[in-house]
Design a protein around this motif. Structure first.
Motif, short mmCIF file in Angstrom:
data_model
loop_
_atom_site.label_atom_id
_atom_site.label_comp_id
_atom_site.label_asym_id
_atom_site.label_seq_id
_atom_site.Cartn_x
_atom_site.Cartn_y
_atom_site.Cartn_z
N ASP A 9 68.40 69.55 57.40
CA ASP A 9 69.19 70.75 57.11
C ASP A 9 69.25 71.53 58.41
O ASP A 9 68.28 71.56 59.16
CB ASP A 9 68.52 71.58 56.01
N ASP A 10 70.41 72.14 58.69
CA ASP A 10 70.50 72.88 59.95
C ASP A 10 69.80 74.24 59.87
O ASP A 10 69.57 74.87 60.89
CB ASP A 10 71.97 73.04 60.40
N GLU A 11 69.45 74.67 58.68
CA GLU A 11 68.71 75.93 58.56
C GLU A 11 67.22 75.66 58.49
O GLU A 11 66.73 75.07 57.52
CB GLU A 11 69.18 76.69 57.32
N ASP A 54 71.30 67.92 53.80
CA ASP A 54 72.24 69.03 53.65
C ASP A 54 73.66 68.48 53.83
O ASP A 54 73.88 67.59 54.64
CB ASP A 54 71.92 70.06 54.74
N LYS A 56 76.43 70.44 54.70
CA LYS A 56 77.02 71.07 55.89
C LYS A 56 76.02 71.21 57.01
O LYS A 56 75.18 72.12 57.03
CB LYS A 56 77.59 72.44 55.51
N MET A 57 76.13 70.26 57.96
CA MET A 57 75.27 70.29 59.15
C MET A 57 76.16 70.06 60.35
O MET A 57 77.23 69.48 60.23
CB MET A 57 74.24 69.15 59.10
N LYS A 103 72.12 74.41 46.16
CA LYS A 103 71.23 75.44 46.71
C LYS A 103 71.61 76.81 46.15
O LYS A 103 72.78 77.04 45.91
CB LYS A 103 71.37 75.47 48.24
MG LIG Z 1 73.86 73.71 56.37
#
Ligand SMILES: [Mg+2]
Length: 192
Positions: A9-11, A54, A56-57, A103
């Protein structure tokens, strides 16, 4: 041996959250990535039991990673998405994704969903291990096992995992194929 997981996940905060939930539940988090390319490399190198990706990465999306993995022999892919998208769900299905979670997920939703994914992976492995023939044979075995599971769940109050466990154990103990045990359950000649 504990179940191995790669999370992407980018977060960072979501990775941290996920990792905490997974470690507490006894999973072994073997790798973490903040983008799709790294996730793909980690999965190919480590062959984890599960990959939580995720959607959206940066770089590749979780869906693209799932597609690039193709028929990866070991890893079940679970997508993490910010909201429920009908188009994405359809694409996820064709990319071989085992499940998707919206999420923000909660521990009490995440863990049962992962258990179900792992159960299905074990079930598929057991069926494919028994059937060495053509794809139609696998489908036929699955169809008969599904019918027997349905009967066990309906008439004997078992859940899906108990039902499959009964079929599998009986097949081993009596040295029969699961499909034959399944037929006996459906035919009423075999009862738990
Ligand atoms: Mg993301």
């Amino acid at each position: 041996m504990s179940t191995t997981v790669v999370i992407a996940d980018d977060e960072a905060i979501i990775r941290l959250d996920l990792k905490e939930i997974l470690l507490e539940a006894g999973y072994d988090v073997v790798g973490e990535a903040g983008n799709g390319e790294d996730a793909l490399k980690l999965i190919r190198t480590l062959s984890p039991d599960l990959a939580l990706l995720d959607v959206k990465m940066p770089g590749k999306t979780g869906l693209e990673v799932a597609r690039d993995l193709g028929e990866h022999p070991r890893t079940s892919v679970v997508l993490l998405t910010a909201f429920s998208q009908r188009d994405m769900i359809e694409e996820a299905r064709t990319a071989g994704v085992a499940a998707y979670l919206v999420k923000p997920f909660r521990r009490h939703e995440l863990l049962p969903a992962l258990s179900t994914v792992l159960f299905r992976a074990r079930e598929t492995e057991a069926i494919e291990g028994e059937v060495t023939g053509a794809a139609e044979d696998k489908l036929e075995t699955r169809r008969r096992v599904e019918a027997a599971k349905g009967a066990l769940m309906e008439h004997h109050g078992m859940d899906e995992e108990e039902a499959f466990g009964f079929i599998q154990r009986t097949a081993m103990a009596t040295r029969q194929r699961m499909r034959d045990v399944a037929d006996q359950v459906v035919g009423g000649t075999l009862q738990p």
